[in-house]
Design a protein around this motif. Structure first.
Motif, PDB file in Angstrom:
ATOM      1  N   VAL A   1      -3.443   7.890  -4.963  1.00 64.50           N
ATOM      2  CA  VAL A   1      -3.104   7.532  -3.588  1.00 64.50           C
ATOM      3  C   VAL A   1      -4.138   8.118  -2.631  1.00 64.50           C
ATOM      4  N   ARG A   2      -4.445   7.343  -1.600  1.00 62.81           N
ATOM      5  CA  ARG A   2      -5.310   7.871  -0.526  1.00 62.81           C
ATOM      6  C   ARG A   2      -4.431   8.049   0.706  1.00 62.81           C
ATOM      7  N   CYS A   3      -4.352   9.273   1.190  1.00 63.00           N
ATOM      8  CA  CYS A   3      -3.449   9.586   2.295  1.00 63.00           C
ATOM      9  C   CYS A   3      -4.169  10.494   3.276  1.00 63.00           C
ATOM     10  N   ASP A   4      -4.308  10.062   4.521  1.00 60.86           N
ATOM     11  CA  ASP A   4      -5.033  10.847   5.548  1.00 60.86           C
ATOM     12  C   ASP A   4      -6.406  11.286   5.049  1.00 60.86           C
TER      13      ASP A   4
ATOM     14  N   ILE B   1       4.856  11.050   1.017  1.00 63.27           N
ATOM     15  CA  ILE B   1       3.887  10.482   1.954  1.00 63.27           C
ATOM     16  C   ILE B   1       4.516   9.317   2.725  1.00 63.27           C
TER      17      ILE B   1
ATOM     18  N   THR C   1       2.519   7.472   5.121  1.00 61.13           N
ATOM     19  CA  THR C   1       1.488   6.431   5.240  1.00 61.13           C
ATOM     20  C   THR C   1       0.453   6.695   4.156  1.00 61.13           C
ATOM     21  N   GLY C   2      -0.186   5.664   3.732  1.00 68.43           N
ATOM     22  CA  GLY C   2      -1.211   5.844   2.710  1.00 68.43           C
ATOM     23  C   GLY C   2      -1.397   4.559   1.956  1.00 68.43           C
ATOM     24  N   GLU C   3      -2.278   4.606   1.012  1.00 71.38           N
ATOM     25  CA  GLU C   3      -2.639   3.421   0.259  1.00 71.38           C
ATOM     26  C   GLU C   3      -2.614   3.773  -1.231  1.00 71.38           C
TER      27      GLU C   3
END
Ligand code: BTN
Length: 266
Positions: free
Chosen positions: A226-229, A257, A259-261
């Motif tokens: 995951v990519r987060c902030d 989390i 928000t994130g991708e």
């Protein structure tokens, strides 16, 4: 019963929000618009009522989450539902999840168990994206006055050239369903299901929605990147909680989390 809009939270009639309310839909059809969500916002400023639905055959500037474009050629289903919730923002934290469940329920009629949800609000079929949801709201930190639930479904595979980034990640319902539903039929099924899920969210709260969502979650129990902030996270997916946050087990440490991708999963 149709709920009146703009009832102050401390007004006695606001109690209706405690148990949820039925939605009446008024569907307005367009041929091509920039974005159904933009049209719904314009109608809202002119006083359009809750349950107004803007549907278009094509969008010239359809948009998705994180400012991405949403490929919207003819043959797809693109629409936005106007809500006037008049509730605190915390009560709508699972609006995206409830909306995703509504789309899932309606699409499952055609393709059954091959569908899954991908956090935060994507509908996946055979491992590829077949639908997405964009929630936009207006209001204050105390109350959401207007919410715009934008829903896009890849229905009939377009005959035109498909951009490579879409081609790699998307699938069309017509690719998989023995008989793909009509746009009108699918819209009606989604709206029916949305009314139920929205009512459930307002009346029973987030717990029931989170539980249903987690049962259909593609990522459940899987290892996520995951990519987060701007930071990379790796961990095992434990589903969403009642606040709509994705819970990840990072070597025994619980991380959630909002928000994130999800970059990849195994
Ligand atoms: C996403 O997956 O990023 C969300 C896609 C949402 C697309 C729908 S199509 C109808 C409505 N109008 C828009 O411009 N976007 C949403």
């Amino acid at each position: 019963m149709k709920r009146a809009a703009h009832i102050p939270p401390d007004h006695p009639r606001a109690a209706i929000n405690q148990r949820g309310a039925d939605l009446c839909f008024t569907v307005t059809k367009f041929d091509e618009v920039s974005s159904t969500s933009d049209v719904a916002k314009q109608l809202a400023t002119k006083g359009a009522s809750e349950g107004t639905v803007v549907v278009a055959s094509a969008q010239s500037a359809g948009r998705g989450r994180r400012g991405r474009a949403w490929f919207s050629p003819r043959g797809g289903l693109y629409f936005t539902i106007l809500l006037r919730p008049n509730v605190a923002p915390e009560r709508l934290r699972l609006l995206a999840a409830a909306s995703a469940l509504a789309v899932f329920d309606a699409m499952a009629i055609s393709v059954g168990r091959r569908l899954l949800l991908k956090w935060p609000n994507d509908i996946y079929l055979e491992g590829k994206k077949v639908g997405g949801i964009l929630i936009e709201t207006k209001g204050s930190c105390a109350r959401i006055d207007e919410a715009f639930v934008g829903i896009g479904v890849n229905l009939q595979r377009p005959e035109m050239v498909i951009p490579p980034e879409v081609m790699n990640s998307a699938l069309w319902l017509s690719d998989c369903a023995s008989e793909a539903p009509s746009r009108e039929g699918l819209l009606a099924d989604i709206l029916r299901s949305f009314a139920d899920r929205y009512k459930e969210l307002l009346s029973s709260g987030a717990g029931a929605i989170a539980e249903c969502y987690n049962r259909r979650l593609l990522l459940m129990g899987r290892k996520l990147n995951v990519r987060c902030d701007g930071k990379a996270l790796v961990g095992i997916c434990r589903g969403i909680n009642e606040a709509g946050a994705l819970m990840i087990d990072d070597n025994g440490k619980d991380v959630s989390i909002t928000t994130g991708e999800i970059c990849s999963w195994q």
